[in-house]
Write an enzyme that holds these catalytic residues in place. Structure first.
Site, PDB file in Angstrom:
ATOM      1  N   LYS A 145       0.818  -1.210   0.000  1.00  0.00           N
ATOM      2  CA  LYS A 145       0.000   0.000   0.000  1.00  0.00           C
ATOM      3  C   LYS A 145       0.855   1.265   0.000  1.00  0.00           C
ATOM      4  O   LYS A 145       2.044   1.241   0.312  1.00  0.00           O
ATOM      5  CB  LYS A 145      -0.983  -0.037   1.169  1.00  0.00           C
ATOM      6  CG  LYS A 145      -2.077  -1.085   0.931  1.00  0.00           C
ATOM      7  CD  LYS A 145      -3.229  -1.013   1.897  1.00  0.00           C
ATOM      8  CE  LYS A 145      -4.340  -1.974   1.462  1.00  0.00           C
ATOM      9  NZ  LYS A 145      -5.471  -2.001   2.407  1.00  0.00           N
ATOM     10  N   ARG A 152      -2.699 -10.304   4.630  1.00  0.00           N
ATOM     11  CA  ARG A 152      -2.971 -10.383   3.192  1.00  0.00           C
ATOM     12  C   ARG A 152      -1.693  -9.993   2.457  1.00  0.00           C
ATOM     13  O   ARG A 152      -1.056  -8.997   2.809  1.00  0.00           O
ATOM     14  CB  ARG A 152      -4.124  -9.437   2.870  1.00  0.00           C
ATOM     15  CG  ARG A 152      -4.826  -9.649   1.549  1.00  0.00           C
ATOM     16  CD  ARG A 152      -6.124  -8.856   1.520  1.00  0.00           C
ATOM     17  NE  ARG A 152      -6.827  -8.960   0.247  1.00  0.00           N
ATOM     18  CZ  ARG A 152      -6.648  -8.140  -0.772  1.00  0.00           C
ATOM     19  NH1 ARG A 152      -5.795  -7.133  -0.664  1.00  0.00           N
ATOM     20  NH2 ARG A 152      -7.333  -8.303  -1.892  1.00  0.00           N
TER      21      ARG A 152
END
Length: 292
Positions: free
Chosen positions: A224, A265
């Protein structure tokens, strides 16, 4: 900090460490790998690679949720995900479908998925929570404040940790009221969704407050943008490319696992799995010493 999950989820593996969920974006526009796995054959091949690297779960999604992304039609989302879910489930993978739509969830479960990962926490589709409750499958409920085109304007908090804990608490109550049993419900703080980079770090540093809500916690930090900013070139300020954020992503996964996360994840499964195994072994040794 033991490196062992504080909770388990009914019907899913319990290996004594944080699970690793491999990311499979069947989209043209996801922030990290949009378009790479859009064609079913390529997506299936990549999913099998993630499975061979040791992924405990594969998370298949047909809608990009990067900031500003437009939503595909329901029919397009189904076209993207169903052949991939069917093939990977047929190959023995435990597949999670990443969707905000109850119809997509239903058809993906019919195709072999075993879990629903809903980044809206049931807010995007009022039929989602009742459907999942009736289906009796595991459900990931993320903190959410709106769709991709609106969410970053809603990243306003007096205290992000207190707000996310309170708002997730409300979603937990709604999920339970809809028939989703506590042993099938997972929560996710929603890093990057209506959150700034500083908000993300605050939430990661306060995972203990999220685990105190009583549900297993999923942490989805992989690649991210807040990691890209952390790793930016010191001279130019240019963010680190998404594909070059995997080391930092694995580091976050190790720390999250050490703090009791149930699952992390990951786009890069092997280093993440290695890391959570190290965290579990380290924690087990520390626990044994503490017991004398």
């Amino acid at each position: 900090m033991s490196g062992v999950p504080t909770k388990y989820v009914a019907g899913l593996p319990q290996p004594g460490r944080a699970l690793v969920m491999g990311v499979l974006n069947v989209t043209p526009d996801s922030f990290s790998d949009g378009g790479q796995w859009l064609e079913p054959d390529r997506a299936i091949s990549h999913g099998l690679e993630l499975l061979a690297e040791g992924a405990d779960l594969l998370d298949v999604g047909g809608e990009s949720t990067r900031p500003g992304a437009a939503r595909p039609s329901e029919e397009e989302e189904l076209r993207r995900v169903l052949p991939v879910v069917r093939a990977l489930a047929g190959a023995g993978a435990l597949v999670s479908v990443d969707t905000m739509r109850s119809r997509v969830a239903r058809e993906a479960l019919d195709a072999g998925a075993v879990m629903v990962n809903d980044v809206s926490g049931g807010l995007a589709d009022p039929a989602m929570l009742p459907f999942v409750g009736a289906a009796e499958v595991p459900y990931i409920c993320m903190h959410w404040r709106g769709h991709s085109q609106q969410m970053q304007g809603r990243a306003v908090y007096d205290d992000v940790v207190a707000a996310v804990v309170a708002e997730l608490g409300q979603r937990i109550e709604a999920a339970h009221a809809a028939g989703i049993s506590p042993d099938r419900l997972v929560i996710d703080p929603g890093l990057g969704f209506a959150k700034t980079g500083e908000h993300n770090w605050d939430l990661l540093s306060a995972l203990d407050q999220l685990t105190e809500l009583g549900q297993p916690v999923l942490v989805a930090a992989s690649r991210k943008s807040f990691l890209g900013r952390l790793l930016a070139d010191p001279d130019t300020g240019e963010q680190r490319r998404t594909v070059d954020r995997d080391d930092a992503s694995a580091a976050v996964a190790v720390l999250a696992a050490s703090a009791g996360a149930w699952c992390v994840r990951a786009h890069a499964v092997r280093p993440t799995l290695d890391g959570v195994k190290v965290a579990a072994a380290w924690g087990a040794a520390a626990d044994a010493r503490a017991r004398g």
